[in-house]
Scaffold this motif. Structure first.
Motif, mmCIF file in Angstrom:
data_model
loop_
_atom_site.group_PDB
_atom_site.id
_atom_site.type_symbol
_atom_site.label_atom_id
_atom_site.label_comp_id
_atom_site.label_asym_id
_atom_site.label_seq_id
_atom_site.Cartn_x
_atom_site.Cartn_y
_atom_site.Cartn_z
ATOM 1 N N LEU A 146 62.697 42.476 56.206
ATOM 2 C CA LEU A 146 63.885 41.737 56.606
ATOM 3 C C LEU A 146 64.580 42.399 57.790
ATOM 4 O O LEU A 146 64.987 41.720 58.749
ATOM 5 N N LEU A 147 64.718 43.711 57.757
ATOM 6 C CA LEU A 147 65.373 44.409 58.860
ATOM 7 C C LEU A 147 64.562 44.303 60.150
ATOM 8 O O LEU A 147 65.140 44.161 61.240
ATOM 9 N N GLU A 148 63.253 44.353 60.023
ATOM 10 C CA GLU A 148 62.412 44.181 61.214
ATOM 11 C C GLU A 148 62.586 42.798 61.814
ATOM 12 O O GLU A 148 62.660 42.635 63.044
ATOM 13 N N LEU A 149 62.686 41.785 60.960
ATOM 14 C CA LEU A 149 62.899 40.411 61.447
ATOM 15 C C LEU A 149 64.236 40.288 62.169
ATOM 16 O O LEU A 149 64.317 39.734 63.270
ATOM 17 N N LEU A 150 65.295 40.808 61.562
ATOM 18 C CA LEU A 150 66.632 40.645 62.126
ATOM 19 C C LEU A 150 66.783 41.408 63.443
ATOM 20 O O LEU A 150 67.297 40.869 64.432
ATOM 21 N N THR A 151 66.353 42.656 63.459
ATOM 22 C CA THR A 151 66.510 43.450 64.675
ATOM 23 C C THR A 151 65.628 42.945 65.809
ATOM 24 O O THR A 151 66.006 43.009 66.982
ATOM 25 N N THR A 152 64.447 42.428 65.458
ATOM 26 C CA THR A 152 63.554 41.916 66.503
ATOM 27 C C THR A 152 64.096 40.633 67.123
ATOM 28 O O THR A 152 64.077 40.468 68.351
ATOM 29 N N GLU A 153 64.602 39.735 66.302
ATOM 30 C CA GLU A 153 65.045 38.438 66.814
ATOM 31 C C GLU A 153 66.415 38.505 67.481
ATOM 32 O O GLU A 153 66.676 37.771 68.431
ATOM 33 N N VAL A 154 67.303 39.374 67.002
ATOM 34 C CA VAL A 154 68.687 39.364 67.494
ATOM 35 C C VAL A 154 68.945 40.481 68.497
ATOM 36 O O VAL A 154 69.575 40.257 69.544
ATOM 37 N N LEU A 155 68.475 41.689 68.222
ATOM 38 C CA LEU A 155 68.842 42.854 69.025
ATOM 39 C C LEU A 155 67.765 43.313 69.998
ATOM 40 O O LEU A 155 68.019 44.218 70.789
ATOM 41 N N ASN A 156 66.602 42.737 69.949
ATOM 42 C CA ASN A 156 65.554 43.112 70.883
ATOM 43 C C ASN A 156 65.913 42.616 72.283
ATOM 44 O O ASN A 156 66.190 41.427 72.473
ATOM 45 N N PRO A 196 67.714 51.244 60.999
ATOM 46 C CA PRO A 196 67.315 50.574 62.249
ATOM 47 C C PRO A 196 68.442 50.481 63.265
ATOM 48 O O PRO A 196 68.196 50.587 64.474
ATOM 49 N N PHE A 197 69.664 50.326 62.806
ATOM 50 C CA PHE A 197 70.794 50.260 63.735
ATOM 51 C C PHE A 197 71.076 51.626 64.351
ATOM 52 O O PHE A 197 71.494 51.716 65.511
ATOM 53 N N CYS A 198 70.855 52.686 63.589
ATOM 54 C CA CYS A 198 70.990 54.032 64.162
ATOM 55 C C CYS A 198 69.960 54.270 65.257
ATOM 56 O O CYS A 198 70.274 54.856 66.306
ATOM 57 N N GLN A 199 68.740 53.805 65.032
ATOM 58 C CA GLN A 199 67.705 53.958 66.046
ATOM 59 C C GLN A 199 68.030 53.162 67.309
ATOM 60 O O GLN A 199 67.828 53.657 68.428
ATOM 61 N N ILE A 200 68.534 51.959 67.123
ATOM 62 C CA ILE A 200 68.890 51.142 68.293
ATOM 63 C C ILE A 200 70.053 51.767 69.051
ATOM 64 O O ILE A 200 70.062 51.791 70.291
ATOM 65 N N ALA A 201 71.039 52.297 68.322
ATOM 66 C CA ALA A 201 72.185 52.918 68.991
ATOM 67 C C ALA A 201 71.790 54.143 69.787
ATOM 68 O O ALA A 201 72.461 54.504 70.761
ATOM 69 N N ALA A 202 70.700 54.794 69.427
ATOM 70 C CA ALA A 202 70.278 56.013 70.124
ATOM 71 C C ALA A 202 69.584 55.727 71.449
ATOM 72 O O ALA A 202 69.635 56.573 72.354
ATOM 73 N N HIS A 203 68.953 54.571 71.597
ATOM 74 C CA HIS A 203 68.185 54.334 72.825
ATOM 75 C C HIS A 203 68.563 53.062 73.570
ATOM 76 O O HIS A 203 67.990 52.779 74.612
ATOM 77 N N THR A 204 69.507 52.273 73.061
ATOM 78 C CA THR A 204 69.834 51.024 73.733
ATOM 79 C C THR A 204 70.558 51.284 75.057
ATOM 80 O O THR A 204 71.309 52.256 75.206
ATOM 81 N N LYS A 205 70.327 50.396 75.996
ATOM 82 C CA LYS A 205 71.027 50.427 77.271
ATOM 83 C C LYS A 205 72.103 49.354 77.363
ATOM 84 O O LYS A 205 72.759 49.231 78.399
ATOM 85 N N ASP A 206 72.254 48.603 76.298
ATOM 86 C CA ASP A 206 73.280 47.553 76.231
ATOM 87 C C ASP A 206 74.567 48.172 75.697
ATOM 88 O O ASP A 206 74.635 48.613 74.540
ATOM 89 N N SER A 207 75.587 48.207 76.518
ATOM 90 C CA SER A 207 76.858 48.829 76.103
ATOM 91 C C SER A 207 77.518 48.048 74.972
ATOM 92 O O SER A 207 78.187 48.632 74.116
ATOM 93 N N LEU A 208 77.352 46.723 74.954
ATOM 94 C CA LEU A 208 77.932 45.921 73.873
ATOM 95 C C LEU A 208 77.293 46.264 72.533
ATOM 96 O O LEU A 208 77.998 46.443 71.527
ATOM 97 N N VAL A 209 75.976 46.357 72.497
ATOM 98 C CA VAL A 209 75.283 46.683 71.258
ATOM 99 C C VAL A 209 75.666 48.084 70.787
ATOM 100 O O VAL A 209 75.909 48.313 69.590
#
Length: 430
Positions: A146-156, A196-209
């Motif tokens: 479920l987390l893979e689905l949500l993060t891939t579709e919304v935050l990728n 998964p949100f911790c991982q995204i916060a560590a490498h994302t380049k989107d300031s909003l995310v």
């Protein structure tokens, strides 16, 4: 499409779901649920992604055509609960994936007046998505999928989801997880949900995310710490109370019988009035239900592992280090900020009390204007110097401009005080 051949069932249902008449839309929604149940029971009844997107387009415009608020909420629940009509996990994930793809595709065309209904639909679909994992006993593999689905579709970033979809999803994720699983999830499972949100916060380049993950998930965990600790203590007290009741059941039954035979006192009868009801309402408001439990040290260690990597951008590292410091202080047994417990615990009550004060002042203000004298009404918006000049006008009956009054006052009162002191209140009026 070959002319003369009937349309596929998905297209027929989608056209009826987007019809102008509400009776047609309601009937099509019931037929869609039956169609999903019947087709899911077949050995070869799996839906294709294209068919699911057609179904969701019809559901999207079915909600689009609904204008009444109460019916919008009911329709949103009915649409979101369609996920339970599918019999397999794969078909459920296909249904949820098609929903987020539809929201991303149609988001630009949603006008300002229709945003609230689709915000509500996103919340309800996310809640039912978490409920599907709950029905399977919070299995680790189900949570990961479920987390893979949500993060891939919304935050990728490759999906190029609109900021409105990403922002609202991150705002409601922790709230809906609390609603669905706060009473059952353990600290390790909650860490799995936010990893998964911790991982995204560590490498994302989107300031909003980065901002939304830090503020709505990580810092929200710190702010809810007082409530989580209180919830844990209440659970322990409840368990100890049940043990005591099981040990002394006969004694408690005798005490209850004595209390039933004893007439109520005057003090208890006096307290059982509106004030007691208000206190009970406030207690119910403060006890808002269970809160997610977290291992703060484990979260801090995981964030430090991600933030200390060389590939982590500097702005992400600085933002995460501030959260890590708060989590480590919290893991040591103290709150990182003295205002955090007060804000987290009294946030709802303070807002409600402020609204009550404003309503009380707004109701009292017209009465003062009607019931008060003319001098009180005119003197409320004036400075002290203007009040004194008005009172002198009423005594003398003269209505001269302030400058002429200044000259007259300087001549008449020159023997008592200097003219320079008489000019000061009149200059402040300018």
């Amino acid at each position: 499409m070959v002319p003369g051949l009937p349309l596929p069932p998905e297209i027929q249902l989608a056209q009826r779901l987007a019809g102008n008449e509400q009776v047609t839309r309601d009937r099509a929604l019931r037929k869609l649920r039956n169609y999903i149940v019947n087709r899911s029971q077949r050995p070869t009844g799996c839906f294709t992604p294209e068919e699911m997107l057609k179904i969701w387009k019809g559901l999207f415009y079915c909600l689009w055509m609904q204008d009444k608020l109460l019916q919008q909420e009911e329709l949103g629940r009915t649409i979101s609960q369609l996920v339970h009509a599918f019999q397999t996990t794969e078909s459920q994930h296909l249904f949820m994936r098609a929903f987020w793809q539809t929201m991303i595709r149609e988001w630009v065309g949603i006008d300002r007046l229709r945003l609230d209904k689709f915000y509500l639909l996103m919340r309800l679909v996310l809640r039912e998505s978490l409920t599907t994992v709950k029905t399977r006993g919070w299995e680790e593999r189900q949570i990961e999928q479920l987390l893979e689905l949500l993060t891939t579709e919304v935050l990728n970033p490759d999906r190029q989801a609109p900021n409105g979809v990403k922002s609202h999803f991150l705002e409601i994720f922790l709230e809906e997880l609390t609603t669905v699983g706060a009473a059952e999830l353990t600290a390790d499972q909650n860490l799995q949900f936010i990893d998964p949100f911790c991982q995204i916060a560590a490498h994302t380049k989107d300031s909003l995310v980065l901002h939304k993950i830090t503020r709505c998930i990580l810092e929200a965990i710190v702010e809810q710490a007082p409530l989580a600790i209180e919830d844990l203590m209440n659970e322990l007290d409840t368990q100890s109370g049940e043990d005591e009741e099981s040990d002394g059941g006969e004694e408690s039954s005798e005490d209850e019988q004595d209390l039933q035979d004893t007439p109520p006192s005057a003090d208890s009868a006096h307290r059982a009035g509106p004030e007691a009801d208000k206190e009970q309402v406030l207690d119910d408001e403060e006890n808002a239900g269970p809160v997610l439990q977290f291992d703060y040290e484990a979260i801090a260690n995981r964030l430090f592992e991600l933030a200390s990597r060389q590939s982590t951008p500097s702005q992400n590292r600085k933002r995460l280090y501030r959260v890590i410091q708060k989590l480590r202080i919290l893991a040591g047994g103290t709150f990182p900020d003295d205002d955090v417990p007060e804000k987290a615990y009294n946030k709802l009550l303070e807002g409600r009390r402020e609204r009550k004060k404003k309503n009380r002042l707004s109701t009292l203000q017209p009465q003062n204007e009607k019931g008060g004298s003319e001098t009180e009404a005119s003197g409320t918006d004036l400075s002290p110097g203007m009040k004194r000049s008005r009172s002198k006008d009423e005594k003398t009956g003269q209505r001269e401009p302030p400058r002429k009054r200044k000259k007259a006052g300087a001549k008449g009162a020159g023997a008592q005080q200097p003219a320079r002191k008489r000019k000061q209140p009149l200059q402040s009026e300018k």
